[in-house]
Design an enzyme around this catalytic site. Structure first.
Site, PDB file in Angstrom:
ATOM      1  N   LYS A  25       0.837  -1.211   0.000  1.00 52.17           N
ATOM      2  CA  LYS A  25       0.000   0.000   0.000  1.00 52.17           C
ATOM      3  C   LYS A  25       0.869   1.256   0.000  1.00 52.17           C
ATOM      4  O   LYS A  25       0.626   2.183  -0.773  1.00 52.17           O
ATOM      5  CB  LYS A  25      -0.924  -0.038   1.222  1.00 52.17           C
ATOM      6  CG  LYS A  25      -1.899   1.108   1.308  1.00 52.17           C
ATOM      7  CD  LYS A  25      -3.163   0.694   2.026  1.00 52.17           C
ATOM      8  CE  LYS A  25      -2.998   0.581   3.528  1.00 52.17           C
ATOM      9  NZ  LYS A  25      -2.955   1.877   4.220  1.00 52.17           N
ATOM     10  N   SER A  26       1.859   1.294   0.864  1.00 49.18           N
ATOM     11  CA  SER A  26       2.717   2.489   0.953  1.00 49.18           C
ATOM     12  C   SER A  26       3.387   2.778  -0.390  1.00 49.18           C
ATOM     13  O   SER A  26       3.447   3.926  -0.839  1.00 49.18           O
ATOM     14  CB  SER A  26       3.808   2.274   2.007  1.00 49.18           C
ATOM     15  OG  SER A  26       3.250   2.207   3.289  1.00 49.18           O
ATOM     16  N   ARG A  30       2.849   5.982  -3.290  1.00 50.46           N
ATOM     17  CA  ARG A  30       3.975   6.794  -3.750  1.00 50.46           C
ATOM     18  C   ARG A  30       4.177   6.678  -5.249  1.00 50.46           C
ATOM     19  O   ARG A  30       4.606   7.629  -5.900  1.00 50.46           O
ATOM     20  CB  ARG A  30       5.228   6.396  -2.970  1.00 50.46           C
ATOM     21  CG  ARG A  30       5.179   6.887  -1.501  1.00 50.46           C
ATOM     22  CD  ARG A  30       6.086   6.086  -0.617  1.00 50.46           C
ATOM     23  NE  ARG A  30       6.238   6.595   0.733  1.00 50.46           N
ATOM     24  CZ  ARG A  30       5.391   6.362   1.757  1.00 50.46           C
ATOM     25  NH1 ARG A  30       4.300   5.641   1.578  1.00 50.46           N
ATOM     26  NH2 ARG A  30       5.634   6.858   2.961  1.00 50.46           N
ATOM     27  N   GLY A  98      -5.062   7.712   5.649  1.00 48.43           N
ATOM     28  CA  GLY A  98      -4.183   8.675   6.311  1.00 48.43           C
ATOM     29  C   GLY A  98      -2.933   8.956   5.500  1.00 48.43           C
ATOM     30  O   GLY A  98      -2.439  10.089   5.470  1.00 48.43           O
ATOM     31  N   ARG A 126      -8.459  11.815  12.798  1.00 48.59           N
ATOM     32  CA  ARG A 126      -7.024  11.539  12.987  1.00 48.59           C
ATOM     33  C   ARG A 126      -6.206  12.827  13.047  1.00 48.59           C
ATOM     34  O   ARG A 126      -6.538  13.824  12.403  1.00 48.59           O
ATOM     35  CB  ARG A 126      -6.538  10.587  11.889  1.00 48.59           C
ATOM     36  CG  ARG A 126      -7.231   9.238  12.052  1.00 48.59           C
ATOM     37  CD  ARG A 126      -6.756   8.213  11.086  1.00 48.59           C
ATOM     38  NE  ARG A 126      -5.367   7.862  11.319  1.00 48.59           N
ATOM     39  CZ  ARG A 126      -4.684   7.041  10.523  1.00 48.59           C
ATOM     40  NH1 ARG A 126      -5.277   6.513   9.464  1.00 48.59           N
ATOM     41  NH2 ARG A 126      -3.433   6.755  10.783  1.00 48.59           N
ATOM     42  N   GLN A 173       5.033   8.984   7.628  1.00 46.24           N
ATOM     43  CA  GLN A 173       4.105   9.891   6.922  1.00 46.24           C
ATOM     44  C   GLN A 173       4.536  11.336   7.111  1.00 46.24           C
ATOM     45  O   GLN A 173       4.500  12.131   6.169  1.00 46.24           O
ATOM     46  CB  GLN A 173       2.684   9.668   7.436  1.00 46.24           C
ATOM     47  CG  GLN A 173       2.158   8.291   7.068  1.00 46.24           C
ATOM     48  CD  GLN A 173       0.733   8.062   7.506  1.00 46.24           C
ATOM     49  OE1 GLN A 173       0.185   8.823   8.302  1.00 46.24           O
ATOM     50  NE2 GLN A 173       0.127   7.014   6.998  1.00 46.24           N
ATOM     51  N   ASP A 319       2.070  -1.360  11.771  1.00 46.88           N
ATOM     52  CA  ASP A 319       0.743  -1.759  11.281  1.00 46.88           C
ATOM     53  C   ASP A 319       0.404  -3.219  11.601  1.00 46.88           C
ATOM     54  O   ASP A 319      -0.707  -3.668  11.327  1.00 46.88           O
ATOM     55  CB  ASP A 319       0.655  -1.554   9.764  1.00 46.88           C
ATOM     56  CG  ASP A 319       0.682  -0.076   9.397  1.00 46.88           C
ATOM     57  OD1 ASP A 319       0.347   0.766  10.248  1.00 46.88           O
ATOM     58  OD2 ASP A 319       1.052   0.234   8.246  1.00 46.88           O
ATOM     59  N   LYS A 346      -4.419   5.270  15.004  1.00 51.24           N
ATOM     60  CA  LYS A 346      -4.503   4.663  13.666  1.00 51.24           C
ATOM     61  C   LYS A 346      -5.970   4.668  13.234  1.00 51.24           C
ATOM     62  O   LYS A 346      -6.756   5.448  13.735  1.00 51.24           O
ATOM     63  CB  LYS A 346      -3.887   3.263  13.695  1.00 51.24           C
ATOM     64  CG  LYS A 346      -2.377   3.269  13.950  1.00 51.24           C
ATOM     65  CD  LYS A 346      -1.623   3.936  12.801  1.00 51.24           C
ATOM     66  CE  LYS A 346      -0.123   3.938  13.015  1.00 51.24           C
ATOM     67  NZ  LYS A 346       0.584   4.719  11.987  1.00 51.24           N
TER      68      LYS A 346
END
Ligand code: S3P
Length: 454
Positions: A25-26, A30, A98, A126, A173, A319, A346
């Site tokens: 996902k990260s 990007r 997020g 958040r 982040q 996570d 989170k």
């Protein structure tokens, strides 16, 4: 109004086979951000077709970027260059994500146009000051709600200047948001992290030909450069693999190989912690996907023991704690987590929500301000003459996931060692990070049925 979306888990079973979980996902987020800003076409394979990364993709489309796909994980991004984004025609809704909101706050702070970033009920609770405050020091003008929460209203046309920033929390982040703003700032932006955090931004900017420098725990970028398009192969997400690592580790007779999993050293806390607990995980076939290391992970069931989780592993497994708590419940002895207050902010308060769920299933779990203490039940089931591994650990019951994808998937795995059915509520958001989780888990041997629809 959507119907409720429930996982019903039949107790028992084991996991086996080769499993390719969806893309990271990260890295998927990007790839869209940097591909959009590159001069030319970036080709991505293995893109996560989950709601979070699709929210990033949709947002860049709304800023004028032509993006083909995703088709079976393949995406073509027709980059518009560093200064080619256009004002969107309204607020950008980033759903549950997020990462989208914090990284885009940095990236959009230096644009000539205004943007408003919104999200769902969870994202709207958040904390955003962790990015808006240092971005403000760079010259950005960003308004939040009084509590420092979304929506974020970014005023365009604010010149940014470089910043040296000592991060109070170990957050990839925040680091990434500042580095992305730094691409548009006058001079150099340097971020110092109190502990190593995931470095996908640094690796991918480097792959796009942007100069990033690191000295010890400080990473720096200078404004005014350009990004050259590249081909990106996205590894399978270790955060999604984590559910199967834990499921196979706790369920007797399991033997699973997770293929193409990203093993970036800033992400492998879950492997380190499980191995310290005694899990049997072999890391084989190590290779590189672009700038990111990958491997196949073979995991077999074994006896686990409770541990004091080393605090330096916390950002590297941030996570994966919901899944790790399930493993801790199945271990012999006590597991203690400290230094993890970030879990409280989170997608849900993961300390409280996991403690509540574990207690529902008959586990002693004591939340603390910055962690949890879990009394593992592994030892209790070591009965003379009994195959201890086949003894259930969890009772049955109804679990509230609070719309948190990782809570839902973690308790699904608990079913492998349960004595009675487990019903998990509010599971729709599993699609944010792991589309088709239930089908993949069922194919591997978990008794999971999905009820209701989104
Ligand atoms: C992420 C960083 C982590 C992680 C999140 C994704 C990223 O958040 O929890 O799921 O892609 O940079 P923090 O850096 O805020 O801990």
């Amino acid at each position: 109004m959507s119907k409720e979306y429930i996982f019903d888990i039949t107790p028992g079973g084991r996991l086996s086979g080769d499993i390719r979980v969806p893309g990271d996902k990260s890295i998927s987020h990007r790839s869209i951000m940097f591909g959009s800003l590159a001069d030319g076409v970036t080709e991505v394979e293995g893109f996560l077709e989950g709601e979070d990364s699709l929210a990033t993709l949709a947002a860049f489309r709304r800023m004028g970027v032509v993006i083909d796909g995703p088709t079976q994980g393949r995406v073509l991004i027709h980059g518009v260059g560093m200064h080619g984004l256009r004002a969107p025609d309204g607020p950008l809704d980033l759903g549950n994500s997020g990462t989208s909101m914090r990284l885009m706050a940095g990236l959009l702070a230096g644009q000539p146009f205004d943007t408003t970033l919104t999200g769902d009920a969870s994202l709207s609770r958040r904390p955003m000051r962790r990015v808006t405050q240092p971005l403000g020091e760079m010259g950005a003008r960003i308004e939040t709600e009084a509590a420092g929460t979304p929506p974020l209203r970014l005023r365009g046309g604010s010149p940014l200047r470089g910043l040296r920033y000592d991060m109070p929390v170990a957050s990839a982040q925040v680091k990434s948001a500042l580095l992305l703003a730094g691409l548009y700032a006058e001079g150099e932006t340097c971020v110092t992290e109190p502990a190593p955090t995931r470095d996908h931004t640094e690796r991918m900017l480097t792959a796009f030909g942007y100069l990033i420098t690191r000295h010890h725990n400080t990473v720096c970028v200078k404004g005014g450069g350009r990004l050259n398009p590249v081909r990106i192969a996205i590894p399978a997400d270790i955060s999604s693999a984590a559910f199967f690592l834990v499921g196979a580790a706790i369920a007797p007779g399991s033997d699973v190989t997770l293929t193409d999993v990203g093993i970036n050293p800033t992400r492998i806390g879950v492997i380190n912690i499980l191995q310290q607990m005694g899990a049997c995980i072999d890391i084989v076939n190590k290779r590189m996907f672009g700038g990111e290391p990958v491997a196949d992970l073979r995991v077999r069931a074994g006896e686990l023991r409770g541990i004091d989780i080393p605090v330096e592993q916390v950002p590297l497994a941030i996570d994966e704690f919901p899944a790790l708590f399930i493993a801790a419940a199945c271990a012999t002895g006590r597991t203690v987590l400290t230094g993890a207050e970030e879990l409280r902010v989170k997608e849900s308060d993961r300390i409280q929500v996991m403690a509540d769920g574990l207690r529902t299933l008959g586990i002693h779990a004591e939340p603390t301000l910055d962690g949890i203490v879990i009394e593992g039940k592994g030892g209790e089931s070591t009965v003379q003459g009994t195959d201890f591994k086949s003894v259930p650990i969890f009772g049955g019951g109804e679990i509230e996931s609070h719309g948190d994808h990782r809570i839902a998937m973690s308790f699904a795995m608990a079913g492998l060692r349960a004595a009675a059915p487990i019903r998990i509520h509010d599971c729709k958001n599993v699609d944010t990070s792991f589309p088709r989780f239930a089908g993949l888990a069922r194919g591997a041997g978990l008794g999971i049925q999905v009820r209701g629809e989104g």
